[in-house]
Design an enzyme around this catalytic site. Sequence first.
Site, short mmCIF file in Angstrom:
data_model
loop_
_atom_site.label_atom_id
_atom_site.label_comp_id
_atom_site.label_asym_id
_atom_site.label_seq_id
_atom_site.Cartn_x
_atom_site.Cartn_y
_atom_site.Cartn_z
N GLU A 178 3.93 -0.90 -9.37
CA GLU A 178 2.65 -1.26 -8.74
C GLU A 178 1.76 -0.04 -8.52
OE1 GLU A 178 3.33 -3.09 -4.93
OE2 GLU A 178 4.90 -4.43 -5.68
N SER A 179 0.48 -0.19 -8.75
CA SER A 179 -0.55 0.79 -8.35
C SER A 179 -0.66 1.99 -9.27
CB SER A 179 -0.34 1.30 -6.91
OG SER A 179 -0.43 0.27 -5.97
N ASN B 86 5.82 0.68 -5.17
CA ASN B 86 4.40 1.00 -5.09
C ASN B 86 4.19 2.50 -5.26
OD1 ASN B 86 1.68 1.11 -4.63
ND2 ASN B 86 1.74 -0.33 -2.88
N GLU C 22 -4.46 -8.25 -10.73
CA GLU C 22 -4.80 -8.46 -9.32
C GLU C 22 -6.29 -8.73 -9.09
OE1 GLU C 22 -4.26 -5.36 -5.89
OE2 GLU C 22 -2.61 -6.81 -5.84
N LYS D 280 -1.01 -11.49 -1.96
CA LYS D 280 -0.98 -10.07 -1.61
C LYS D 280 -1.63 -9.92 -0.24
CE LYS D 280 0.13 -6.14 -3.78
NZ LYS D 280 -0.85 -5.17 -3.91
N GLU E 173 8.18 -5.01 -1.49
CA GLU E 173 7.55 -3.76 -1.94
C GLU E 173 8.14 -2.57 -1.22
OE1 GLU E 173 3.15 -3.52 -2.50
OE2 GLU E 173 3.28 -1.99 -0.95
N LYS F 231 -8.85 -8.33 -6.76
CA LYS F 231 -9.05 -7.44 -5.61
C LYS F 231 -10.53 -7.09 -5.51
CE LYS F 231 -7.34 -3.04 -5.71
NZ LYS F 231 -6.40 -1.88 -5.43
O1 LIG Z 1 -5.73 -0.43 -3.16
C1 LIG Z 1 -5.96 0.19 -2.09
O2 LIG Z 1 -6.96 0.90 -1.90
C2 LIG Z 1 -5.00 0.05 -0.93
C3 LIG Z 1 -5.26 0.76 0.25
C4 LIG Z 1 -4.39 0.61 1.32
C5 LIG Z 1 -3.28 -0.21 1.23
C6 LIG Z 1 -3.01 -0.92 0.05
C7 LIG Z 1 -3.88 -0.79 -1.02
N1 LIG Z 1 -3.69 -1.47 -2.20
C8 LIG Z 1 -2.76 -2.54 -2.30
C9 LIG Z 1 -2.03 -2.38 -3.57
O3 LIG Z 1 -0.87 -2.13 -3.56
C10 LIG Z 1 -2.86 -2.43 -4.81
O4 LIG Z 1 -3.95 -3.30 -4.62
C11 LIG Z 1 -2.10 -2.92 -6.05
O5 LIG Z 1 -0.83 -2.35 -6.13
C12 LIG Z 1 -2.91 -2.56 -7.29
O6 LIG Z 1 -3.13 -1.16 -7.26
P1 LIG Z 1 -4.22 -0.51 -8.28
O7 LIG Z 1 -3.89 -0.98 -9.69
O8 LIG Z 1 -4.06 0.99 -8.11
O9 LIG Z 1 -5.57 -1.00 -7.84
#
Ligand SMILES: O=C(O)c1ccccc1NCC(=O)[C@H](O)[C@H](O)COP(=O)(O)O
Length: 251
Positions: free
Chosen positions: A210-211, A180, A54, A115, A159, A56
């Site tokens: 995810e995440s 997520n 991602e 996204k 999601e 970001k």
């Molecule tokens: O990433 C954040 O801080 C966030 C805060 C509020 C709503 C959504 C958010 N993220 C979107 C995502 O789902 C993540 O960017 C994506 O899944 C990647 O997650 P990560 O690997 O933990 O950065």
Amino acid sequence: MDANGEELAPAVRSILSAARDRTGGEERVSVEARSVPAAFAAAEADGRVPVIAEVKPTSPTTDGRRDDDPVDLARAMVDGGAAALSVLTEPEHFGGSPASLERIRAAVDVPVLRKDFILTEAQLDVVESDVVLLIARFVDDLPALVAAARERGFQPLVEVHTRAELDRATSAGADLIGINNRDLARLEVDLDTFESLAPSVPDDVTLIAESGIASVADVRRMREAGADALLIGSAIMDGDVTANVRRLTSA
Ligand SMILES: O=C(O)c1ccccc1NCC(=O)[C@H](O)[C@H](O)COP(=O)(O)O
């Protein structure tokens, strides 16, 4: 409060408020999408764990911001072995833009996920992408938006975070589902979320974790729990992007 009557974190309330104020595109888009299942299969055949990396630049839970050219970041992710890319197009809270997605999609040959916090059909028409994220928690008429996305040629990625949202996603006909691990009410991440929900996902669905995936051990844990692919942002964006992708796709 969201549709479930649950309290949302202030940052998420702010994100949704901004999303509600954003207009859609002026003309209906039509997409010839690069296949996500084919990209995942190609990564597997090459001995790589399918990772959606991602782009970001920042987020409500990230300290600081990366101001590299997003195209350079995207190319570095593909060089590291990413099967697909996720690109934030939300500007106020994530530093993304539709223009960045457009430039990235022209520069790489892997599928690109848009996204964002898409709430209306018109918001689908802002920019072409191969995959478009629809967050079950925030979409009122999910079957209609899934259908509208498909009519334009997008592959909708729905999601979910709860069993009820998973049931809404499968009822809406989603065949690409992301669980997520981040609770958007508290912004806390728990990999147990994926492990508890994955067994309830139909076998014919392509399932993405995810995440909160930050290590080789996390990758293995999600794969053992049934993830076909993993969506990873922070752990890749923090430092040497190519090396991070290479490490996580070799898990
Ligand atoms: O990433 C954040 O801080 C966030 C805060 C509020 C709503 C959504 C958010 N993220 C979107 C995502 O789902 C993540 O960017 C994506 O899944 C990647 O997650 P990560 O690997 O933990 O950065």
